[in-house]
Write a protein that holds these residues in place. Sequence first.
Motif, mmCIF file in Angstrom:
data_model
loop_
_atom_site.group_PDB
_atom_site.id
_atom_site.type_symbol
_atom_site.label_atom_id
_atom_site.label_comp_id
_atom_site.label_asym_id
_atom_site.label_seq_id
_atom_site.Cartn_x
_atom_site.Cartn_y
_atom_site.Cartn_z
ATOM 1 N N GLY A 135 -42.499 -26.036 -7.627
ATOM 2 C CA GLY A 135 -42.669 -27.251 -6.840
ATOM 3 C C GLY A 135 -41.333 -27.782 -6.330
ATOM 4 O O GLY A 135 -41.273 -28.483 -5.328
ATOM 5 N N ASP A 165 -47.930 -28.835 -1.622
ATOM 6 C CA ASP A 165 -48.296 -30.189 -2.069
ATOM 7 C C ASP A 165 -48.274 -31.197 -0.922
ATOM 8 O O ASP A 165 -49.170 -32.031 -0.808
ATOM 9 C CB ASP A 165 -47.356 -30.656 -3.195
ATOM 10 N N GLY A 178 -51.380 -27.347 -4.652
ATOM 11 C CA GLY A 178 -51.287 -25.888 -4.542
ATOM 12 C C GLY A 178 -52.518 -25.156 -5.072
ATOM 13 O O GLY A 178 -53.081 -24.288 -4.397
ATOM 14 N N ASP A 182 -55.357 -23.023 -3.004
ATOM 15 C CA ASP A 182 -55.629 -21.633 -3.378
ATOM 16 C C ASP A 182 -57.139 -21.425 -3.589
ATOM 17 O O ASP A 182 -57.726 -20.453 -3.105
ATOM 18 C CB ASP A 182 -54.849 -21.331 -4.679
ATOM 19 N N GLY A 270 -44.603 -22.153 -10.610
ATOM 20 C CA GLY A 270 -45.998 -22.543 -10.384
ATOM 21 C C GLY A 270 -46.696 -21.782 -9.269
ATOM 22 O O GLY A 270 -47.867 -21.413 -9.395
ATOM 23 N N ASN A 274 -50.462 -18.425 -7.632
ATOM 24 C CA ASN A 274 -51.315 -18.321 -6.437
ATOM 25 C C ASN A 274 -51.902 -16.909 -6.322
ATOM 26 O O ASN A 274 -51.180 -15.912 -6.358
ATOM 27 C CB ASN A 274 -50.460 -18.652 -5.198
ATOM 28 N N ASP A 302 -44.396 -24.847 -15.729
ATOM 29 C CA ASP A 302 -43.369 -25.324 -16.650
ATOM 30 C C ASP A 302 -43.925 -25.302 -18.074
ATOM 31 O O ASP A 302 -45.062 -25.711 -18.313
ATOM 32 C CB ASP A 302 -42.965 -26.761 -16.273
#
Length: 347
Positions: A135, A165, A178, A182, A270, A274, A302
Amino acid sequence: MLCLGIESSCDDTGLALVNDNKIISSLLASQADCHAIFGGVVPELASREHNRWLGPLLDALLTEAGLALADIEAIAVARGPGLLGSLLSGIAFAKGLALSLDLPLIGVNHLHAHLLAAGLGQDLIFPGLGLVISGGHTELYRMESPSEFKRLGRSLDDAAGEAFDKIGKAIGLSYPAGKIIDELAQAGDPSVHKLPLAYTHNENLDFSFSGLKTAALKLAAEIGLLEDNCKARKDFCAALNSAIADTLCLKLERGLEAQPDIKAIYVAGGVAANSLVRSKIQALAKSRQIRLLMPDLPLCMDNGAMIAFAGALLRQAGYSHGLDLEATPRGRPIPDDMLSRAFGFYI
Ligand code: KG4
Ligand code: ZN
């Protein structure tokens, strides 16, 4: 070596105990709900939440593992990049533990830890080409060893996750968008709209997603995405997923061409969760017959385990920090200040 890892660089408080490359116990307190009403992370709120959760999480972690504080052999903490207040919460907590338990303290680069997380459960391979897509960051590294990283490229503006985002927010999706994009993309047709592969008509390994953001917002205004889950929204998300995945693959391929001795590709952060990014990079690695090391899905986000593991690797390589370790927020270079056993500083 039983290493405690503390992650508090942004809006997740993650604590984990890792022994060699095995996770003994790992807990995460997500703040997503706290920040969702503001449409993004509120830094002051994030540090307060970290301070609220760090102590209780450590108690719960030890209980779950059936271990005591005295069993811990090293304390690793994310030192940056991230939000200054959030990092300071974790670092102060780590220093308190290291001082009171007389244990070595290891400050870990959060982005390096994302990439090294692939080693939790499999052997690491070097030299590697590492792509961090989160992010806050989109960065490409040459990885020589667990402690030697050379940055080859970075985003000049938004990170890949930030693009997901911000565009998601503009079309009415909740934060972080996100994962929702997806999921919507799975039912969409990526060929209905074409979004640009921004900042690819050049020779370098940097990224820029602001052009994509502008084009996506313009398209969204043209086609109108008023209804939840309408076909137009799914097709839009499919086109967005495709543009971001193709851009990442293009730069990865360029990185491989520039570094012909690379033995493995690492992808983490992150956005590595996807589905299209994963499948396209898997296909790229297969066509080039190169190993692909991607952490399991929960380890892409994270978490404390990646910090513990990276900290243990650094400790094994003979490094640690003093209690003067500082937090390094996003935008500032992380100092090369590890204390080395070779110089007699080993604590
Ligand atoms: O690595 P991470 O957990 O935290 C940071 O260090 O930033 O990454 C969070 C980012 C968010 O921008 C989120 O929207 C994105 O990862 N993300 C995804 C997916 N899951 C999380 N982006 C695209 N597709 C996903 N499935
Ligand atoms: Zn991260």
